[in-house]
Write a protein that holds these residues in place. Sequence first.
Motif, PDB file in Angstrom:
ATOM      1  N   ASN A  59       0.265  16.194  -3.782  1.00 28.13           N
ATOM      2  CA  ASN A  59      -0.549  15.500  -2.787  1.00 28.13           C
ATOM      3  C   ASN A  59      -1.539  14.549  -3.444  1.00 28.13           C
ATOM      4  O   ASN A  59      -1.740  13.418  -2.977  1.00 28.13           O
ATOM      5  CB  ASN A  59      -1.290  16.502  -1.911  1.00 28.13           C
ATOM      6  N   ASP A  60      -2.152  14.986  -4.541  1.00 30.85           N
ATOM      7  CA  ASP A  60      -3.053  14.097  -5.282  1.00 30.85           C
ATOM      8  C   ASP A  60      -2.307  12.866  -5.781  1.00 30.85           C
ATOM      9  O   ASP A  60      -2.835  11.744  -5.738  1.00 30.85           O
ATOM     10  CB  ASP A  60      -3.679  14.834  -6.467  1.00 30.85           C
TER      11      ASP A  60
ATOM     12  N   ARG B 187      -9.945   7.966  -7.140  1.00 28.94           N
ATOM     13  CA  ARG B 187      -9.864   6.965  -6.071  1.00 28.94           C
ATOM     14  C   ARG B 187     -10.582   5.715  -6.561  1.00 28.94           C
ATOM     15  O   ARG B 187     -11.779   5.746  -6.834  1.00 28.94           O
ATOM     16  CB  ARG B 187     -10.549   7.480  -4.807  1.00 28.94           C
TER      17      ARG B 187
ATOM     18  N   ARG C  98      -0.981   5.631  -3.351  1.00 27.58           N
ATOM     19  CA  ARG C  98      -1.305   4.764  -2.214  1.00 27.58           C
ATOM     20  C   ARG C  98      -2.561   3.949  -2.512  1.00 27.58           C
ATOM     21  O   ARG C  98      -2.642   2.761  -2.213  1.00 27.58           O
ATOM     22  CB  ARG C  98      -1.513   5.608  -0.961  1.00 27.58           C
ATOM     23  N   ASN C  99      -3.557   4.600  -3.126  1.00 26.23           N
ATOM     24  CA  ASN C  99      -4.792   3.911  -3.481  1.00 26.23           C
ATOM     25  C   ASN C  99      -4.532   2.776  -4.463  1.00 26.23           C
ATOM     26  O   ASN C  99      -5.079   1.665  -4.310  1.00 26.23           O
ATOM     27  CB  ASN C  99      -5.779   4.918  -4.067  1.00 26.23           C
TER      28      ASN C  99
ATOM     29  N   LEU D 178      -1.733  10.455  -2.903  1.00 26.56           N
ATOM     30  CA  LEU D 178      -2.949   9.756  -2.515  1.00 26.56           C
ATOM     31  C   LEU D 178      -3.341   8.680  -3.522  1.00 26.56           C
ATOM     32  O   LEU D 178      -3.700   7.556  -3.146  1.00 26.56           O
ATOM     33  CB  LEU D 178      -4.101  10.759  -2.362  1.00 26.56           C
TER      34      LEU D 178
END
Length: 297
Positions: free
Chosen positions: A12-13, A67, A19-20, A16
């Motif tokens: 999941n990390d 992020r 996508r970032n 994410l």
Amino acid sequence: MISIVICSANANDLRLVSRNIEQTIGVPFEIISFDNSDGKKGICELYNIGRNNAKYDIICFMHEDIRIDTSDWGKLVLDKFAGKAEIGVVGVAGGGYKSLTPSGWYCLEYKSVDRYFQNLLQGFKLDDKDEILAYHNPYDQKISEVICVDGLWFCARKEILDEKPFDEDLLKGFHGYDIDFCLNIYGKHKIVVVYDVLMKHASEGNFNSSWLNEILKVHRKWTKSLPLTISDISDMELYDTEKAALKNLVEQMIEWKYSFYQIHRMLLTVGKSGKMPLRLFFKGYVHLVEQKLGIRK
């Protein structure tokens, strides 16, 4: 154009952060990721595979719990390297002093403002703390030269990585790779911290005996080259810094249940430095004996 290499432990990390990256990088890129959730391979081995598979000249190595908040950060990174052949590594956090005493990328006992340079949002997973802006730019620079960068995120030229790969024979775990790589190229290429790429790092890192075991390996390899500093400081200041750091490390190793022999071996490594007087070893050894005998000063 940037190749991004990620050693992943959490799907999941990885989703994410991928996508970032896509939303913020602003230049052509590729992501080379490895599912290492079983922890069977060390980060040096996987980073070397990523380097071999990378098709672009600039490679970014990053943790997945990041992020990035800066738009078009890829353009900013490429601009740092463009026309500046002397720059080999770009990071967002780094230290201006690499101690002889085994430590991370900065030395807490070094009191100069050059101890560290950084700009990032620091989150906390292990401690119940609020996110902070970790910003330290004492000279108000756009780029600061350092000795080592933090491995949470850094970019390097592929040609340098081809010549000086990560030492997967020495480091089998997930720590120390950033320090070892930087020490391997320091003096041949500039290692710098920049302040115009802002990111959040969700974890403060887990400093324990597993981490220290890898750091001890790195220091056995590089002890004759240490300490290193970007500052103009006196021999006495160097000695006082190392003495304080060494005493604190002895106490930490005792707390983490290292044996007398293991601490003795660390002190012998420190004693092999060609840059510090041998009395530093004896100071450390006396402190070890005092601690073991319960003599407090």
